[in-house]
Write a protein that holds these residues in place. Structure first.
Motif, PDB file in Angstrom:
ATOM      1  N   ALA A  18       0.837  -1.201   0.000  1.00 43.56           N
ATOM      2  CA  ALA A  18       0.000   0.000   0.000  1.00 43.56           C
ATOM      3  C   ALA A  18       0.868   1.245   0.000  1.00 43.56           C
ATOM      4  CB  ALA A  18      -0.906   0.007   1.220  1.00 43.56           C
ATOM      5  N   PHE A  19       0.406   2.291  -0.682  1.00 39.80           N
ATOM      6  CA  PHE A  19       1.082   3.583  -0.654  1.00 39.80           C
ATOM      7  C   PHE A  19       1.007   4.124   0.773  1.00 39.80           C
ATOM      8  CE2 PHE A  19       1.225   8.209  -1.451  1.00 39.80           C
ATOM      9  CZ  PHE A  19       2.440   8.263  -2.119  1.00 39.80           C
ATOM     10  N   PRO A  20       2.099   4.651   1.344  1.00 38.10           N
ATOM     11  CA  PRO A  20       2.103   5.013   2.760  1.00 38.10           C
ATOM     12  C   PRO A  20       1.096   6.087   3.177  1.00 38.10           C
ATOM     13  CG  PRO A  20       4.129   5.729   1.673  1.00 38.10           C
ATOM     14  CD  PRO A  20       3.369   4.903   0.686  1.00 38.10           C
ATOM     15  N   HIS A  21       0.715   6.980   2.275  1.00 42.25           N
ATOM     16  CA  HIS A  21      -0.241   8.017   2.668  1.00 42.25           C
ATOM     17  C   HIS A  21      -1.534   7.887   1.883  1.00 42.25           C
ATOM     18  CE1 HIS A  21       2.515  10.030   5.294  1.00 42.25           C
ATOM     19  NE2 HIS A  21       3.446   9.922   4.366  1.00 42.25           N
ATOM     20  N   SER A  22      -1.918   6.653   1.591  1.00 44.37           N
ATOM     21  CA  SER A  22      -3.182   6.455   0.899  1.00 44.37           C
ATOM     22  C   SER A  22      -4.320   6.763   1.863  1.00 44.37           C
ATOM     23  CB  SER A  22      -3.301   5.032   0.380  1.00 44.37           C
ATOM     24  OG  SER A  22      -3.281   4.122   1.447  1.00 44.37           O
ATOM     25  N   ARG A  23      -5.496   6.914   1.332  1.00 46.41           N
ATOM     26  CA  ARG A  23      -6.639   7.210   2.189  1.00 46.41           C
ATOM     27  C   ARG A  23      -6.835   6.100   3.208  1.00 46.41           C
ATOM     28  NH1 ARG A  23     -11.364  10.024  -1.274  1.00 46.41           N
ATOM     29  NH2 ARG A  23     -10.049  11.479  -2.363  1.00 46.41           N
ATOM     30  N   SER A  24      -7.034   6.478   4.440  1.00 46.36           N
ATOM     31  CA  SER A  24      -7.239   5.467   5.472  1.00 46.36           C
ATOM     32  C   SER A  24      -8.724   5.166   5.594  1.00 46.36           C
ATOM     33  CB  SER A  24      -6.680   5.944   6.807  1.00 46.36           C
ATOM     34  OG  SER A  24      -7.294   7.143   7.191  1.00 46.36           O
ATOM     35  N   ARG A  25      -9.007   3.937   5.879  1.00 44.03           N
ATOM     36  CA  ARG A  25     -10.394   3.521   6.040  1.00 44.03           C
ATOM     37  C   ARG A  25     -10.762   3.609   7.516  1.00 44.03           C
ATOM     38  NH1 ARG A  25      -8.729  -0.816   2.304  1.00 44.03           N
ATOM     39  NH2 ARG A  25      -9.570  -0.229   0.284  1.00 44.03           N
ATOM     40  N   PRO A  26     -11.945   4.138   7.825  1.00 43.71           N
ATOM     41  CA  PRO A  26     -12.348   4.211   9.222  1.00 43.71           C
ATOM     42  C   PRO A  26     -12.524   2.815   9.801  1.00 43.71           C
ATOM     43  CG  PRO A  26     -13.855   5.458   7.817  1.00 43.71           C
ATOM     44  CD  PRO A  26     -12.903   4.748   6.934  1.00 43.71           C
ATOM     45  N   SER A  27     -11.899   2.558  10.919  1.00 41.91           N
ATOM     46  CA  SER A  27     -12.124   1.281  11.584  1.00 41.91           C
ATOM     47  C   SER A  27     -13.462   1.358  12.301  1.00 41.91           C
ATOM     48  CB  SER A  27     -10.999   1.005  12.580  1.00 41.91           C
ATOM     49  OG  SER A  27     -10.942   2.039  13.537  1.00 41.91           O
ATOM     50  N   ASN A  53     -16.890  17.655   0.862  1.00 40.32           N
ATOM     51  CA  ASN A  53     -16.511  16.257   1.012  1.00 40.32           C
ATOM     52  C   ASN A  53     -16.303  15.959   2.480  1.00 40.32           C
ATOM     53  OD1 ASN A  53     -16.490  16.076  -1.720  1.00 40.32           O
ATOM     54  ND2 ASN A  53     -14.341  15.531  -1.916  1.00 40.32           N
ATOM     55  N   GLY A  54     -16.555  14.717   2.849  1.00 42.95           N
ATOM     56  CA  GLY A  54     -16.258  14.257   4.196  1.00 42.95           C
ATOM     57  C   GLY A  54     -14.831  13.743   4.249  1.00 42.95           C
ATOM     58  N   HIS A  55     -14.119  14.072   5.318  1.00 46.23           N
ATOM     59  CA  HIS A  55     -12.729  13.644   5.500  1.00 46.23           C
ATOM     60  C   HIS A  55     -12.625  12.939   6.846  1.00 46.23           C
ATOM     61  CE1 HIS A  55     -11.369  16.358   2.229  1.00 46.23           C
ATOM     62  NE2 HIS A  55     -12.328  17.145   2.694  1.00 46.23           N
ATOM     63  N   VAL A  75     -10.398  20.181  14.139  1.00 45.13           N
ATOM     64  CA  VAL A  75     -10.428  19.991  15.590  1.00 45.13           C
ATOM     65  C   VAL A  75      -9.023  19.840  16.162  1.00 45.13           C
ATOM     66  CG1 VAL A  75     -11.247  18.483  17.445  1.00 45.13           C
ATOM     67  CG2 VAL A  75     -12.736  18.994  15.507  1.00 45.13           C
ATOM     68  N   CYS A  76      -8.222  18.922  15.578  1.00 45.73           N
ATOM     69  CA  CYS A  76      -6.915  18.630  16.167  1.00 45.73           C
ATOM     70  C   CYS A  76      -5.728  19.026  15.290  1.00 45.73           C
ATOM     71  CB  CYS A  76      -6.815  17.134  16.503  1.00 45.73           C
ATOM     72  SG  CYS A  76      -6.734  16.072  15.054  1.00 45.73           S
ATOM     73  N   GLY A  77      -5.977  19.385  14.023  1.00 46.87           N
ATOM     74  CA  GLY A  77      -4.896  19.788  13.133  1.00 46.87           C
ATOM     75  C   GLY A  77      -4.186  18.629  12.453  1.00 46.87           C
ATOM     76  N   ASN A  78      -4.665  17.399  12.638  1.00 47.27           N
ATOM     77  CA  ASN A  78      -4.065  16.229  12.020  1.00 47.27           C
ATOM     78  C   ASN A  78      -4.130  16.340  10.499  1.00 47.27           C
ATOM     79  OD1 ASN A  78      -3.047  13.625  11.554  1.00 47.27           O
ATOM     80  ND2 ASN A  78      -5.042  12.673  11.833  1.00 47.27           N
ATOM     81  N   ARG A  79      -3.033  16.014   9.812  1.00 46.81           N
ATOM     82  CA  ARG A  79      -2.984  16.073   8.359  1.00 46.81           C
ATOM     83  C   ARG A  79      -2.681  14.709   7.752  1.00 46.81           C
ATOM     84  NH1 ARG A  79      -2.013  21.400   6.248  1.00 46.81           N
ATOM     85  NH2 ARG A  79      -0.983  20.405   4.478  1.00 46.81           N
ATOM     86  N   ASP A  80      -2.886  13.649   8.508  1.00 40.91           N
ATOM     87  CA  ASP A  80      -2.526  12.305   8.067  1.00 40.91           C
ATOM     88  C   ASP A  80      -3.707  11.352   8.057  1.00 40.91           C
ATOM     89  OD1 ASP A  80      -0.757  10.341   7.178  1.00 40.91           O
ATOM     90  OD2 ASP A  80      -0.319   9.697   9.216  1.00 40.91           O
ATOM     91  N   GLY A  81      -4.869  11.839   7.687  1.00 42.00           N
ATOM     92  CA  GLY A  81      -6.034  10.948   7.548  1.00 42.00           C
ATOM     93  C   GLY A  81      -6.693  10.538   8.806  1.00 42.00           C
TER      94      GLY A  81
END
Length: 81
Positions: A18-27, A53-55, A75-81
């Motif tokens: 998998a590409f390291p910064h691909s879209r993450s799936r919600p667990s 869009n929803g992120h 909310v938290c400033g996270n930029r990694d999905g």
């Protein structure tokens, strides 16, 4: 995303990474997801729900809504999905 093995035309097995910064799936989150709201930019641009869009934010375990190209959780400033 787990690594999978596939066969190519010659029958050799290839490892798919998998590409390291691909879209993450919600667990699976107990009780669904948190609604993290709408970003300030989306409000400033006057976007309608159909234009947003929803992120997913894995840190907040919720979904925020905004302009398509935005990447930072409001909310938290996270930029990694």
């Amino acid at each position: 995303m787990s690594d999978r093995k596939t066969s190519n035309a010659s029958g050799d097995a290839e490892k798919v990474t998998a590409f390291p910064h691909s879209r993450s799936r919600p667990s699976g989150t107990p009780g669904g997801f948190r609604d993290l709201g709408i970003t300030p930019l989306a409000r400033q641009l006057g976007l309608t729900p159909e234009q947003m869009n929803g992120h997913w934010c894995k840190r907040c375990r919720g979904i925020w809504f905004g302009y398509t190209l935005e990447v930072e959780c409001p909310v938290c400033g996270n930029r990694d999905g």
